[in-house]
Design a protein around this motif. Structure first.
Motif, PDB file in Angstrom:
ATOM      1  N   GLY A 131      59.946  26.164   5.127  1.00  0.00           N
ATOM      2  CA  GLY A 131      58.648  26.174   5.784  1.00  0.00           C
ATOM      3  C   GLY A 131      57.592  25.319   5.112  1.00  0.00           C
ATOM      4  O   GLY A 131      56.426  25.381   5.476  1.00  0.00           O
ATOM      5  N   LEU A 132      57.976  24.493   4.134  1.00  0.00           N
ATOM      6  CA  LEU A 132      57.039  23.589   3.474  1.00  0.00           C
ATOM      7  C   LEU A 132      57.472  22.152   3.736  1.00  0.00           C
ATOM      8  O   LEU A 132      58.665  21.867   3.848  1.00  0.00           O
ATOM      9  CB  LEU A 132      56.996  23.852   1.961  1.00  0.00           C
ATOM     10  N   LYS A 133      56.515  21.243   3.821  1.00  0.00           N
ATOM     11  CA  LYS A 133      56.820  19.850   4.127  1.00  0.00           C
ATOM     12  C   LYS A 133      57.432  19.120   2.944  1.00  0.00           C
ATOM     13  O   LYS A 133      57.057  19.353   1.806  1.00  0.00           O
ATOM     14  CB  LYS A 133      55.544  19.116   4.542  1.00  0.00           C
ATOM     15  N   ALA A 134      58.337  18.216   3.242  1.00  0.00           N
ATOM     16  CA  ALA A 134      58.904  17.350   2.210  1.00  0.00           C
ATOM     17  C   ALA A 134      57.780  16.488   1.650  1.00  0.00           C
ATOM     18  O   ALA A 134      56.910  16.026   2.378  1.00  0.00           O
ATOM     19  CB  ALA A 134      59.994  16.468   2.799  1.00  0.00           C
ATOM     20  N   GLY A 135      57.786  16.321   0.336  1.00  0.00           N
ATOM     21  CA  GLY A 135      56.746  15.541  -0.315  1.00  0.00           C
ATOM     22  C   GLY A 135      55.601  16.384  -0.848  1.00  0.00           C
ATOM     23  O   GLY A 135      54.835  15.921  -1.687  1.00  0.00           O
ATOM     24  N   ALA A 136      55.473  17.623  -0.360  1.00  0.00           N
ATOM     25  CA  ALA A 136      54.432  18.513  -0.883  1.00  0.00           C
ATOM     26  C   ALA A 136      54.781  18.853  -2.332  1.00  0.00           C
ATOM     27  O   ALA A 136      55.945  18.842  -2.722  1.00  0.00           O
ATOM     28  CB  ALA A 136      54.339  19.782  -0.045  1.00  0.00           C
ATOM     29  N   LYS A 137      53.794  19.149  -3.134  1.00  0.00           N
ATOM     30  CA  LYS A 137      54.030  19.435  -4.554  1.00  0.00           C
ATOM     31  C   LYS A 137      54.210  20.926  -4.789  1.00  0.00           C
ATOM     32  O   LYS A 137      53.526  21.753  -4.196  1.00  0.00           O
ATOM     33  CB  LYS A 137      52.845  18.956  -5.389  1.00  0.00           C
ATOM     34  N   VAL A 138      55.153  21.254  -5.674  1.00  0.00           N
ATOM     35  CA  VAL A 138      55.281  22.601  -6.214  1.00  0.00           C
ATOM     36  C   VAL A 138      54.813  22.530  -7.664  1.00  0.00           C
ATOM     37  O   VAL A 138      55.045  21.532  -8.346  1.00  0.00           O
ATOM     38  CB  VAL A 138      56.717  23.162  -6.119  1.00  0.00           C
ATOM     39  N   THR A 139      54.127  23.567  -8.109  1.00  0.00           N
ATOM     40  CA  THR A 139      53.535  23.578  -9.441  1.00  0.00           C
ATOM     41  C   THR A 139      53.904  24.871 -10.148  1.00  0.00           C
ATOM     42  O   THR A 139      54.006  25.924  -9.520  1.00  0.00           O
ATOM     43  CB  THR A 139      52.002  23.467  -9.329  1.00  0.00           C
ATOM     44  N   LEU A 140      54.066  24.787 -11.466  1.00  0.00           N
ATOM     45  CA  LEU A 140      54.391  25.953 -12.289  1.00  0.00           C
ATOM     46  C   LEU A 140      53.109  26.667 -12.697  1.00  0.00           C
ATOM     47  O   LEU A 140      52.133  26.036 -13.095  1.00  0.00           O
ATOM     48  CB  LEU A 140      55.158  25.513 -13.538  1.00  0.00           C
ATOM     49  N   GLN A 141      53.116  27.998 -12.588  1.00  0.00           N
ATOM     50  CA  GLN A 141      52.009  28.823 -13.072  1.00  0.00           C
ATOM     51  C   GLN A 141      52.532  29.829 -14.079  1.00  0.00           C
ATOM     52  O   GLN A 141      53.659  30.314 -13.962  1.00  0.00           O
ATOM     53  CB  GLN A 141      51.305  29.560 -11.926  1.00  0.00           C
ATOM     54  N   GLN A 142      51.681  30.149 -15.057  1.00  0.00           N
ATOM     55  CA  GLN A 142      52.012  31.090 -16.119  1.00  0.00           C
ATOM     56  C   GLN A 142      50.966  32.197 -16.119  1.00  0.00           C
ATOM     57  O   GLN A 142      49.771  31.928 -16.010  1.00  0.00           O
ATOM     58  CB  GLN A 142      51.999  30.356 -17.457  1.00  0.00           C
TER      59      GLN A 142
END
Length: 138
Positions: A75-86
């Motif tokens: 359900g997310l577009k290709a090229g969108a960024k995923v980011t790590l959270q702590q």
């Protein structure tokens, strides 16, 4: 009254435009009344709910040792960024580790952590977040 050639051309042009307008209005009116209402419900496509999975390559690392977090998205577009959270205290802090989503929906990012102990982590993209996973830094 004297009618010139130029004046007669104007009258002819206005008459042609008026006839075309009436013809188009009649066609539109016929189209509105001629279309029957559908008797069966129309199937609608429902967009997949956005989701992210995350899996660290290790459960325990030394401080500042590189490891990978991989996963898939739906359900997310290709090229969108995923980011790590702590999780730091009661807040989620965004770390400088991000990666674009591939056309197949997967991602892979390299991570280095320095806070010793059990680190609660998650991957986010917009308002979508993965389940929390843990990596211990020793």
């Amino acid at each position: 009254m004297i009618v010139t050639k130029r004046h007669s051309l104007r009258i002819a042009a206005v008459g042609a435009l008026a006839a075309a307008t009436v013809a188009l209005a009649g066609t539109a009116a016929m189209a509105d009344t001629a279309a029957p209402a559908p008797s069966a419900p129309v199937a609608q496509t429902v967009a997949a709910k956005a989701a992210i999975t995350a899996k660290p390559s290790v459960n325990s690392v030394k401080a500042w040792q590189l490891f990978r977090v991989t996963g898939t998205t739906t359900g997310l577009k290709a090229g969108a960024k995923v980011t790590l959270q702590q999780k730091q205290g009661s807040k989620w802090v965004t770390l400088p580790a991000s990666s674009p989503i591939t056309h197949s929906g997967s991602y892979s990012l390299g991570v280095k952590l320095g806070i010793k102990g059990k680190n609660q982590l998650r991957i986010v993209s917009g308002s979508t977040a993965s389940p929390v996973f843990n990596v211990t830094v020793r």
